[in-house]
Design a protein around this motif. Structure first.
Motif, short mmCIF file in Angstrom:
data_model
loop_
_atom_site.label_atom_id
_atom_site.label_comp_id
_atom_site.label_asym_id
_atom_site.label_seq_id
_atom_site.Cartn_x
_atom_site.Cartn_y
_atom_site.Cartn_z
N HIS A 1 0.85 -1.18 0.00
CA HIS A 1 0.00 0.00 0.00
C HIS A 1 0.90 1.24 0.00
O HIS A 1 2.12 1.13 0.08
CB HIS A 1 -0.92 0.03 1.22
N ASN A 2 0.27 2.42 -0.05
CA ASN A 2 1.02 3.66 0.05
C ASN A 2 0.15 4.70 0.75
O ASN A 2 -0.97 4.97 0.33
CB ASN A 2 1.43 4.18 -1.34
N PHE A 3 0.69 5.26 1.83
CA PHE A 3 -0.02 6.27 2.62
C PHE A 3 0.28 7.64 2.02
O PHE A 3 1.43 8.06 1.97
CB PHE A 3 0.44 6.21 4.07
N TYR A 4 -0.76 8.35 1.58
CA TYR A 4 -0.55 9.62 0.88
C TYR A 4 -1.66 10.61 1.23
O TYR A 4 -2.84 10.31 1.08
CB TYR A 4 -0.51 9.38 -0.63
N VAL A 5 -1.25 11.78 1.72
CA VAL A 5 -2.16 12.91 1.92
C VAL A 5 -1.64 14.04 1.05
O VAL A 5 -0.59 14.62 1.34
CB VAL A 5 -2.22 13.34 3.39
N PRO A 6 -2.31 14.37 -0.07
CA PRO A 6 -1.77 15.36 -1.01
C PRO A 6 -1.40 16.69 -0.36
O PRO A 6 -0.37 17.28 -0.68
CB PRO A 6 -2.89 15.53 -2.03
N GLU A 7 -2.22 17.16 0.58
CA GLU A 7 -1.94 18.46 1.20
C GLU A 7 -0.69 18.43 2.07
O GLU A 7 -0.09 19.47 2.35
CB GLU A 7 -3.14 18.91 2.05
N PHE A 8 -0.30 17.26 2.53
CA PHE A 8 0.91 17.15 3.36
C PHE A 8 2.17 17.00 2.53
O PHE A 8 3.28 17.11 3.06
CB PHE A 8 0.79 15.95 4.31
N ARG A 9 2.04 16.71 1.23
CA ARG A 9 3.18 16.47 0.34
C ARG A 9 4.05 15.32 0.86
O ARG A 9 5.24 15.27 0.60
CB ARG A 9 4.04 17.73 0.19
N ALA A 10 3.46 14.43 1.63
CA ALA A 10 4.24 13.34 2.24
C ALA A 10 3.57 12.02 1.90
O ALA A 10 2.35 11.89 1.96
CB ALA A 10 4.32 13.52 3.76
N LYS A 11 4.40 11.04 1.55
CA LYS A 11 3.87 9.72 1.23
C LYS A 11 4.97 8.69 1.44
O LYS A 11 6.16 9.01 1.43
CB LYS A 11 3.37 9.67 -0.21
N MET A 12 4.56 7.44 1.64
CA MET A 12 5.53 6.37 1.83
C MET A 12 4.82 5.04 1.63
O MET A 12 3.65 4.88 1.96
CB MET A 12 6.14 6.44 3.23
N ASP A 13 5.56 4.06 1.08
CA ASP A 13 5.01 2.73 0.86
C ASP A 13 4.86 1.98 2.18
O ASP A 13 5.66 2.14 3.11
CB ASP A 13 5.92 1.92 -0.06
N LEU A 14 3.83 1.14 2.24
CA LEU A 14 3.66 0.17 3.31
C LEU A 14 4.02 -1.19 2.72
O LEU A 14 3.30 -1.70 1.86
CB LEU A 14 2.23 0.13 3.83
N VAL A 15 5.12 -1.76 3.16
CA VAL A 15 5.63 -2.99 2.59
C VAL A 15 5.39 -4.14 3.58
O VAL A 15 5.80 -4.05 4.74
CB VAL A 15 7.14 -2.88 2.28
N PRO A 16 4.72 -5.22 3.16
CA PRO A 16 4.49 -6.35 4.07
C PRO A 16 5.80 -6.87 4.66
O PRO A 16 6.77 -7.09 3.94
CB PRO A 16 3.82 -7.39 3.17
N GLY A 17 5.81 -7.03 5.97
CA GLY A 17 6.99 -7.55 6.65
C GLY A 17 8.03 -6.51 7.01
O GLY A 17 9.04 -6.84 7.65
N ILE A 18 7.81 -5.25 6.62
CA ILE A 18 8.77 -4.17 6.89
C ILE A 18 8.00 -2.99 7.50
O ILE A 18 6.90 -2.68 7.08
CB ILE A 18 9.49 -3.71 5.61
N VAL A 19 8.61 -2.34 8.49
CA VAL A 19 8.04 -1.13 9.08
C VAL A 19 8.73 0.07 8.45
O VAL A 19 9.95 0.22 8.52
CB VAL A 19 8.22 -1.11 10.61
N THR A 20 7.95 0.94 7.79
CA THR A 20 8.48 2.15 7.17
C THR A 20 7.95 3.36 7.95
O THR A 20 7.10 3.23 8.84
CB THR A 20 8.09 2.24 5.71
N TYR A 21 8.42 4.56 7.59
CA TYR A 21 8.00 5.75 8.32
C TYR A 21 8.30 7.01 7.53
O TYR A 21 9.07 7.00 6.58
CB TYR A 21 8.72 5.82 9.68
N PHE A 22 7.69 8.10 7.94
CA PHE A 22 8.06 9.44 7.54
C PHE A 22 7.58 10.36 8.65
O PHE A 22 6.91 9.94 9.59
CB PHE A 22 7.45 9.83 6.18
N TRP A 23 7.91 11.65 8.57
CA TRP A 23 7.44 12.58 9.57
C TRP A 23 6.98 13.87 8.91
O TRP A 23 7.37 14.19 7.80
CB TRP A 23 8.50 12.88 10.62
N MET A 24 6.13 14.60 9.60
CA MET A 24 5.64 15.88 9.10
C MET A 24 5.05 16.66 10.26
O MET A 24 4.82 16.13 11.35
CB MET A 24 4.61 15.67 7.99
N THR A 25 4.82 17.94 10.02
CA THR A 25 4.18 18.82 10.99
C THR A 25 2.96 19.46 10.34
O THR A 25 3.11 20.23 9.39
CB THR A 25 5.14 19.94 11.46
N PRO A 26 1.75 19.14 10.79
CA PRO A 26 0.56 19.78 10.21
C PRO A 26 0.57 21.28 10.50
O PRO A 26 0.80 21.69 11.64
CB PRO A 26 -0.60 19.07 10.92
#
Length: 289
Positions: free
Chosen positions: A190-215
């Motif tokens: 999957h991929n977590f994406y909020v256009p207004e945040f300009r931030a996105k990242m893949d969700l990969v089975p078996g792996i923990v991913t991340y990003f950060w942002m400030t609303p």
């Protein structure tokens, strides 16, 4: 001649479409203005190359068209021209890469004071988990998933008992506070994406991913899955609600913890959950160390 005119019209039409197009970026609602800047620089460099090269090609078609009494000059190699092309191409590529690399360096450097929240993707919905008073997310994995433990938290991990669970609900974030979004998938990519945040990242089975942002703007924004994840991909949407810290604290106080879910689970379901958790414990052979 007609081809040269068509190329010139293509350039003019492309520029006009860009200038007068109603489709553009959504308003920025996070701290990632540097990502917009990187995209703008890339756009202008590519636009300049597109316009100059196409207009040059149209000019050469007119200037060096076939005419009676004119003969082309054969020049198979021109080292001076090749050097200039190489230098200008390198400058253009560096100009596009440098802002993106600088933005990426900040994108993966999480502030020390950032809060943490986990987003869990599955076909085809979003669920979320917040740490409790201890500020730590408990261990989790698909091996612990049962009908009474849909996010797969480890029932034997004491750090997970106070975690707050929001299954198939909205993601709430406090305004102006940095947050680290930890991403986990229960099934496919999957991929977590909020256009207004300009931030996105893949969700990969078996792996923990991340990003950060400030609303930086209060409101309700759409969460999209930006990776084809099956027949229901188009329906995998959610909501993120950015609100004042006071409103966020009030909402948080109303959420259910994993410990409460375990306490309310039927005894049979609890037994199955503990059996699965104990089956995942691997004995350590100290003599092998």
């Amino acid at each position: 001649m007609s081809i040269a005119v068509a190329i010139a019209m293509l350039v003019l039409g492309s520029v006009a479409f860009h200038l007068f197009s109603p489709w553009w970026r959504t308003p920025l609602a996070s701290n990632w203005g540097s990502i917009d800047s990187a995209l703008d620089i890339t756009l202008w460099i590519c636009a300049a190359a597109f316009i100059l090269l196409n207009l040059f090609m149209a000019w050469t078609l007119v200037r060096y068209r076939h005419r009676a009494g004119h003969r082309a000059h054969y020049e198979p190699e021109n080292s001076s021209l090749e050097k200039r092309l190489t230098i200008w191409t390198a400058i253009g590529i560096a100009g596009m890469l440098a802002p993106g690399l600088a933005a990426w360096g900040r994108y993966v450097s999480v502030p020390q004071d950032a809060a943490i929240v986990e987003a869990v993707g599955q076909q085809w919905q979003w669920s979320f988990r917040y740490p409790g008073p201890d500020g730590v997310l408990g261990a989790a994995g698909v091996k612990y998933i049962t009908p009474d433990n849909v996010l797969g938290l480890d029932p034997l991990d004491p750090f997970g008992r106070d975690d707050l669970l929001v299954e198939a609900g909205d993601l709430h974030l406090p305004l102006g506070k940095p947050v680290k979004i930890v991403l986990r998938s229960k099934d496919v990519l999957h991929n977590f994406y909020v256009p207004e945040f300009r931030a996105k990242m893949d969700l990969v089975p078996g792996i923990v991913t991340y990003f950060w942002m400030t609303p930086t703007k209060a409101g309700t924004f759409d969460i999209l899955c930006a990776e084809l994840c099956g027949t229901g991909h188009h329906e995998m949407r959610g909501k993120v609600i950015v609100e004042t810290p006071k409103a966020f604290a009030q909402w948080r106080a109303q959420q259910t913890s994993f410990g409460q879910i375990l306490a309310e689970a039927p005894p049979a379901a609890m037994s199955i959950l503990l059996i699965k958790a104990n089956a995942c414990i691997v004995p350590t052979d100290r003599s092998a160390r």
